[in-house]
Design a protein around this motif. Structure first.
Motif, mmCIF file in Angstrom:
data_model
loop_
_atom_site.group_PDB
_atom_site.id
_atom_site.type_symbol
_atom_site.label_atom_id
_atom_site.label_comp_id
_atom_site.label_asym_id
_atom_site.label_seq_id
_atom_site.Cartn_x
_atom_site.Cartn_y
_atom_site.Cartn_z
ATOM 1 N N UNK A 26 0.833 -1.208 0.000
ATOM 2 C CA UNK A 26 0.000 0.000 0.000
ATOM 3 C C UNK A 26 0.861 1.248 0.000
ATOM 4 N N UNK A 27 1.920 1.246 0.798
ATOM 5 C CA UNK A 27 2.776 2.437 0.861
ATOM 6 C C UNK A 27 3.483 2.669 -0.465
ATOM 7 N N UNK A 28 3.781 1.578 -1.170
ATOM 8 C CA UNK A 28 4.547 1.720 -2.408
ATOM 9 C C UNK A 28 3.689 2.186 -3.567
ATOM 10 N N UNK A 29 2.375 2.121 -3.378
ATOM 11 C CA UNK A 29 1.477 2.422 -4.491
ATOM 12 C C UNK A 29 1.711 3.793 -5.107
ATOM 13 N N UNK A 30 2.058 4.742 -4.251
ATOM 14 C CA UNK A 30 2.206 6.100 -4.786
ATOM 15 C C UNK A 30 3.610 6.445 -5.229
ATOM 16 N N UNK A 31 4.489 5.486 -5.196
ATOM 17 C CA UNK A 31 5.873 5.829 -5.509
ATOM 18 C C UNK A 31 6.081 5.905 -7.016
ATOM 19 N N UNK A 32 6.454 7.069 -7.480
ATOM 20 C CA UNK A 32 6.720 7.223 -8.903
ATOM 21 C C UNK A 32 8.122 7.773 -9.057
ATOM 22 N N UNK A 33 9.041 6.903 -9.313
ATOM 23 C CA UNK A 33 10.420 7.333 -9.448
ATOM 24 C C UNK A 33 10.918 6.876 -10.805
ATOM 25 N N UNK A 34 11.166 7.862 -11.640
ATOM 26 C CA UNK A 34 11.542 7.550 -13.025
ATOM 27 C C UNK A 34 12.741 6.627 -13.097
ATOM 28 N N UNK A 35 13.715 6.911 -12.235
ATOM 29 C CA UNK A 35 14.972 6.177 -12.352
ATOM 30 C C UNK A 35 15.026 4.940 -11.465
ATOM 31 N N UNK A 36 13.883 4.449 -11.051
ATOM 32 C CA UNK A 36 13.902 3.254 -10.204
ATOM 33 C C UNK A 36 14.382 2.075 -11.054
ATOM 34 N N UNK A 37 15.560 1.536 -10.694
ATOM 35 C CA UNK A 37 16.150 0.521 -11.576
ATOM 36 C C UNK A 37 15.815 -0.900 -11.178
ATOM 37 N N UNK A 38 15.623 -1.113 -9.876
ATOM 38 C CA UNK A 38 15.432 -2.496 -9.436
ATOM 39 C C UNK A 38 14.265 -2.602 -8.450
ATOM 40 N N UNK A 39 13.439 -3.619 -8.657
ATOM 41 C CA UNK A 39 12.415 -3.961 -7.673
ATOM 42 C C UNK A 39 12.760 -5.343 -7.144
#
Ligand code: AMP
Length: 410
Positions: free
Chosen positions: A340-353
């Protein structure tokens, strides 16, 4: 449901979508060169005034797909000003001050004309930032309201007047109940991430809200997945909608490399630390099943010399925002989050999940890995799985139609 649009999409420019100059200018300053497929499909439909039933994941450019045409439509039409005198609920003494300026009990003089309902505060903030950016030359005003913070700064903005309101359901109903917001001048209603709304138990709030908004309105309904209750809800809200589907619910973005590590639960921490130490420069989002688990993982990483922050529902709004800001700025490379907390995360340069814990539902996997590989960037998704959880990987493969690479870690 009405016609489905889509199919062979021509390469288009924002110019060809008949977007007005002030918005075009803002979009080009934002660095967008061409619209994403959902924007190509949705923008003309919204400009035509039709309802939309949109099936789209985050990361597809969905926010701009509704924000841009709504801004344009609102900029084209002048609102009917609310007259305090006409409002019988307003005490006469509060209508004008000694200089004759109109006042209300927190009533805005400009009526709210567009409402974007979204499940989490992070998403509300993010959508609000989009309206700020795309709408900066339109003269339109917007604000976001959400719970977990004091209401006074929010109501002060409302009092000054907003055209566009971005809200989470609880705080919205609360402020409506206090007489601080009226929605009877609404012309545009967006229900964003409807599946998540239902998941989070907002159905009653949505049902309470619907009678408070005009029947004559344009409604845009977005959901990443299509369970039966979503289809039923959409039928009660939409009128003859155009169905737009950009990426089928089951599909994962092709720009994301996916790999499953078969690892015993007791070895997961060691594996996580070794993966993170190999690529210290990358921004990594780690998913944990529980809030407690997220805190534990983050603590373990810090002990191993890896800077990390945990974000989840028990953290205050201030703590969550601070963690997000540090992560976005690259000051902290590893963020550990619950779904739920991650739902709003918008990071263009997010390289790894990294799926430290496997999600219960395969759809959640699709959502999680959709945090990386956004808007054309490439990304990596690593999933930790114990032997007894292998059925869950099978379900993911079935849903996505892709075979995942596997590595045995011991
Ligand atoms: P969303 O699906 O709305 O969460 O958007 C995902 C990401 O795509 C955000 O970081 C947007 O800034 C970015 N984005 C949206 N539209 C475009 C576009 N036309 N070109 C490039 N990036 C975009």
């Amino acid at each position: 449901m009405a016609a489905q649009r889509g199919g062979g999409l021509l390469l288009m420019t924002f110019n060809e979508l008949n977007i007005a100059e002030p918005i075009l200018k803002a979009v080009s300053e934002k660095g967008y060169t061409e619209p994403t497929p959902i924007q190509v499909q949705a923008i003309p439909v919204v400009l035509e005034g039709k309802d939309i039933f949109g099936i789209a994941q985050t990361g597809t450019g969905k926010t701009a797909a509704f924000a841009i045409p709504i801004l344009q439509k609102l900029a084209e039409t002048k609102p009917a000003e609310i007259s305090a005198e006409e409002d019988e609920t307003e005490p006469a003494a509060s209508r004008r001050d000694r200089r004759g300026r109109r006042h209300g009990r927190g009533r805005s003089q400009k009526p709210v004309r567009a409402l974007i309902l979204t499940p989490t505060r992070e998403l509300a903030i993010q959508i609000s930032e989009c309206f700020a950016e795309y709408g900066k030359y339109t003269g339109l005003h917007h604000t976001a309201i959400f719970g977990g913070v004091k209401q006074a700064p929010q109501t002060e903005k409302l009092r000054r007047g907003v055209d566009i309101l971005i809200a989470t359901p609880g705080r919205l109903l609360d402020l409506i109940g206090q007489g601080l917001i009226r929605l009877d001048s609404l012309t545009h209603f967006v229900l964003d991430e409807a599946d998540r709304m239902l998941d989070m138990g907002f159905i009653t709030d949505i049902r309470r809200l619907l009678p408070l908004i005009p029947k004559q309105r344009q409604t845009l309904f977005f959901s990443a997945t299509l369970p039966d209750d979503i289809v039923m809800l959409s039928r009660t809200i939409l009128r003859d909608p155009v169905r737009i589907e950009v990426t089928p619910v089951s599909s994962t973005v092709d720009t994301v490399d996916q790999c499953v590590y078969f690892v015993e639960k007791t070895d997961r921490r060691r594996l996580l630390i070794s993966v993170l130490k190999k690529e210290p420069e990358k921004s990594v989002l780690v998913f944990a099943r529980t809030k407690h688990g997220a805190d534990n993982i983050s603590r373990t990483l810090r002990k191993a010399g890896i800077q990390s922050e945990a974000i989840h529902g028990d953290k205050s709004q201030g703590q969550r925002q601070k963690a997000l800001t540090n992560f976005k700025a690259g000051k902290v490379k590893v963020m550990v989050a619950t779904d739920i907390a991650a739902r709003g995360i918008d990071i263009k340069e997010l390289q790894v999940v990294i799926n430290y814990d496997l999600p219960d539902a395969a759809e959640t996997y699709v959502h999680r890995i959709g945090r990386t590989g956004r808007a054309g960037h490439s990304g990596t998704a690593l999933t930790f799985c114990s032997q007894e959880e292998h059925m869950k990987v099978n379900e993911i493969q079935k849903l996505t139609g892709k075979r995942l690479d596997t590595v045995l870690y011991s």
